[in-house]
Design an enzyme around this catalytic site. Structure first.
Site, mmCIF file in Angstrom:
data_model
loop_
_atom_site.group_PDB
_atom_site.id
_atom_site.type_symbol
_atom_site.label_atom_id
_atom_site.label_comp_id
_atom_site.label_asym_id
_atom_site.label_seq_id
_atom_site.Cartn_x
_atom_site.Cartn_y
_atom_site.Cartn_z
ATOM 1 N N GLU A 1 3.503 -12.088 -5.278
ATOM 2 C CA GLU A 1 2.169 -12.461 -5.777
ATOM 3 C C GLU A 1 2.014 -12.291 -7.283
ATOM 4 O OE1 GLU A 1 2.868 -9.775 -4.008
ATOM 5 O OE2 GLU A 1 1.585 -8.071 -4.510
ATOM 6 N N CYS B 1 5.780 -5.891 0.542
ATOM 7 C CA CYS B 1 6.120 -4.516 0.191
ATOM 8 C C CYS B 1 5.861 -3.579 1.373
ATOM 9 C CB CYS B 1 5.414 -4.097 -1.091
ATOM 10 S SG CYS B 1 6.353 -2.826 -1.959
ATOM 11 N N GLY C 1 0.814 -1.213 0.000
ATOM 12 C CA GLY C 1 0.000 0.000 0.000
ATOM 13 C C GLY C 1 0.841 1.253 0.000
ATOM 14 N N HIS D 1 7.120 -8.094 -4.765
ATOM 15 C CA HIS D 1 5.753 -8.623 -4.792
ATOM 16 C C HIS D 1 5.753 -10.038 -5.363
ATOM 17 C CE1 HIS D 1 3.451 -4.801 -4.132
ATOM 18 N NE2 HIS D 1 4.597 -4.282 -4.523
HETATM 19 N N1 GLN Z 1 4.575 2.803 -0.262
HETATM 20 C C1 GLN Z 1 5.704 1.932 -0.239
HETATM 21 C C2 GLN Z 1 6.795 2.392 -1.200
HETATM 22 O O1 GLN Z 1 6.539 3.124 -2.109
HETATM 23 C C3 GLN Z 1 5.290 0.501 -0.529
HETATM 24 C C4 GLN Z 1 4.736 0.293 -1.894
HETATM 25 C C5 GLN Z 1 3.967 -1.003 -2.050
HETATM 26 O O2 GLN Z 1 3.519 -1.581 -1.079
HETATM 27 N N2 GLN Z 1 3.768 -1.439 -3.280
HETATM 28 O O3 GLN Z 1 7.913 2.011 -1.059
#
Ligand code: GLN
Length: 539
Positions: free
Chosen positions: A517, A389, A362, A515
């Site tokens: 996923e 992440c 997020g 990620h």
């Molecule tokens: N906000 C965080 C970043 O930009 C994590 C991004 C994410 O979870 N995709 O590093």
């Protein structure tokens, strides 16, 4: 190993949709692709989205759900995730094009003077650019079939240039082109009847725009009678055997079987003048579905995120968990827990019954405190926990605050003034002003420490996974973390960026900056999700 039948000329199949959105055009496209692949053909699926954004990277998940990322670093529509999960073949930046990108290309050329004084128009310049992009993957010679899903619904103003491009291509490609139109056949409770009128209207709209669909797929809740299909064929100028129904099934992964049972792959081949030979080989696919059907025990996972009202926001995570659970012969009992609602007071009540906890990716401050509360609880109660992440970054922050005693430790994304920037903006991100497409995107190498949960899962020291972030673990704190039990077990060999953290000695407590996923498919589930679910089932 499959032997691939190659065809002399690339075949193009277009999938359009009518009546309403959210009918599952992406699933139908992916399922048809699966069937052709199961006959030995090389298939790719691409999506053309009629909106003006250059890509969905800047969109809020409430708009179109998850933003999927390709290996080559393009932020794309979530349907590409379905394509990869079904076909087990990677997509690329060529597989998702938006109107914004089409216009940008044309306008850039206009500024360069490429149009030699001509008036630049929707037809032919925009349509030519759409057609050029539709053919890019076909021209590589790597595929027998290019399936193109046109986003949106027929009749939308913004879809018009795409439909016009398909009309022209159909004329140019002749037998090598085929149009599949997906519509909705609703059941009207008051009349106790299904209604075909919306389908008739939708096909009529398509015909007015110059396209006579070759195959209709009717989305319906219950199986339709032959009468209904006959009626649709009659009103819509489509062969009766080319009216296929896609009724509701318990899992999207059953849709290929629903289409196969009606011979959709054979209909496509015949209509394109190709021999129907060989057998449909869906052995591994069916084995997966069998596992899913026969799973009796469940595995209960709590997914903590701020978009939980909208499960599409975490599509790839949901599917990765489901795939891994299925391989462990468990039903996935997934609970979406709103991070804004988790507090130190209610966390035990919310999480104690979970076999495993996943803290979602997020952006931004909202809901972050709930993620910390959940992670503190999970760490202190030795729950199998997976941070993805932002979820990994929260693991690091929570550990800093509560184990290292760095009270106000934070990410500079959440608190730019924090005295302990344990998560900080990456160097190359510091001077960026453009938000679009400027994160660290796509697949990067990662080297895993041999003595780690991650290595045990991948059974490989060198892996590559996809990224989408701006912030990173601050290496200045690495020693302190490691001395206190949080190990950095995955490192990017070129940059030294931390990719994986874990706490050894716990059942399973691991976070990835990447990620995983995005890289989990039905026949090839991601090793970390497999390992996480295994730990959860033992819990
Ligand atoms: N906000 C965080 C970043 O930009 C994590 C991004 C994410 O979870 N995709 O590093």
């Amino acid at each position: 190993m499959q032997t691939f039948t190659t065809v002399a000329e690339t075949k193009y199949i277009f999938v359009t949709g009518g009546v309403v959105s959210s009918l599952g055009k992406g699933i139908v496209a992916a399922s048809l692709g699966k069937l052709l692949q199961a006959r030995g053909f090389r298939v790719t699926i691409q999506k053309f989205d009629p909106y003006i954004n250059i890509d969905p990277g800047t969109l809020n998940p409430y708009e179109h759900g998850e933003c999927y990322v390709t290996i080559d670093g393009r932020e794309t529509d979530l349907d590409l995730g379905h394509y990869e999960r079904f076909l087990n073949v990677p997509t690329s930046m060529a597989n998702n094009i938006t109107t914004g990108r089409i216009y940008q290309n044309v306008i850039d050329r206009e500024r360069r003077g490429d149009f030699l004084g001509k008036t630049v128009q929707v037809v032919p310049h925009i349509t030519d650019e759409i057609k050029r992009n539709i053919m890019i993957l076909g021209n590589t010679g790597e595929y027998d079939f290019i399936i193109t899903e046109i986003g949106g619904t027929v009749g939308d103003i913004e879809s018009l240039p795409y439909i016009e491009s398909v009309r022209q291509l159909r004329w140019e490609l002749g037998k090598n082109c085929l149009c599949v139109h997906l519509t909705y056949v609703p059941f009207i409770a008051a009349a106790k009847e299904v209604k075909t009128k919306p389908t008739q209207h939708s096909v009529k709209t398509l015909q007015e725009q110059g396209i006579l669909p070759n195959i209709l797929v009717l989305r319906t809740e219950e199986k339709l009678s032959e009468n209904i299909c006959h009626k649709v064929a009659l009103f819509c100028n489509v062969d009766e055997n080319a009216v296929i129904q896609s009724y509701d099934v318990p899992s999207i992964y059953e849709v290929p079987l629903v289409l196969a049972e009606q011979g959709m792959d054979k209909i496509v081949l015949r209509k394109m003048g190709m021999p129907v030979k060989g057998k449909l080989d869906l052995t591994r696919w069916k084995a997966f579905l069998e596992n899913m059907k026969h799973a009796k025990k469940t595995v209960k996972i709590g997914l903590i995120g701020k978009y939980v009202e909208l499960p599409d926001a975490y599509k790839s995570i949901n599917e990765s968990l489901l795939q891994a659970a299925t391989y462990h012969r468990r039903k996935l009992d997934l609970h979406f827990i709103h991070s804004e609602k988790v507090t130190d007071e209610n966390v035990a009540e919310l999480l104690s019954s979970m076999d495993g906890i996943l803290v979602a990716p997020g952006f931004g401050q909202r809901g972050i405190e709930g993620k910390f509360a959940a992670l503190k609880y999970a760490r202190e109660h030795n729950k199998p926990t997976f941070g993805v992440c932002l979820g990994m970054q929260c693991m690091v922050i929570e550990f800093a605050q509560n184990v290292l005693g760095l009270k106000d430790a934070n990410s500079t994304e959440m608190d730019p003034e924090t005295p302990h920037k344990v998560i900080d903006l990456m160097e190359e991100q510091k001077n960026l002003t453009f938000m679009g497409g400027s994160m660290r995107l796509g697949a990067y190498d990662c080297k895993l420490e041999k003595d780690s949960i991650a290595y045990k899962a991948y059974q490989n020291e060198n892996i590559r996974e996809r990224h989408r972030h701006r912030y990173e673990f601050n290496n200045e704190y690495k020693k302190l973390f490691e001395a206190n039990g949080m190990k950095c077990t995955g490192i990017n060999p070129a940059t030294g960026l931390v990719e994986v953290v874990e706490i050894s000695g716990m059942k399973w407590y691991l976070g990835t900056q990447y990620h995983p996923e995005y890289n989990s498919t039905v026949v090839n589930p991601n090793p970390l999700f497999m390992s996480f679910i295994e730990a959860a089932t033992k819990n």
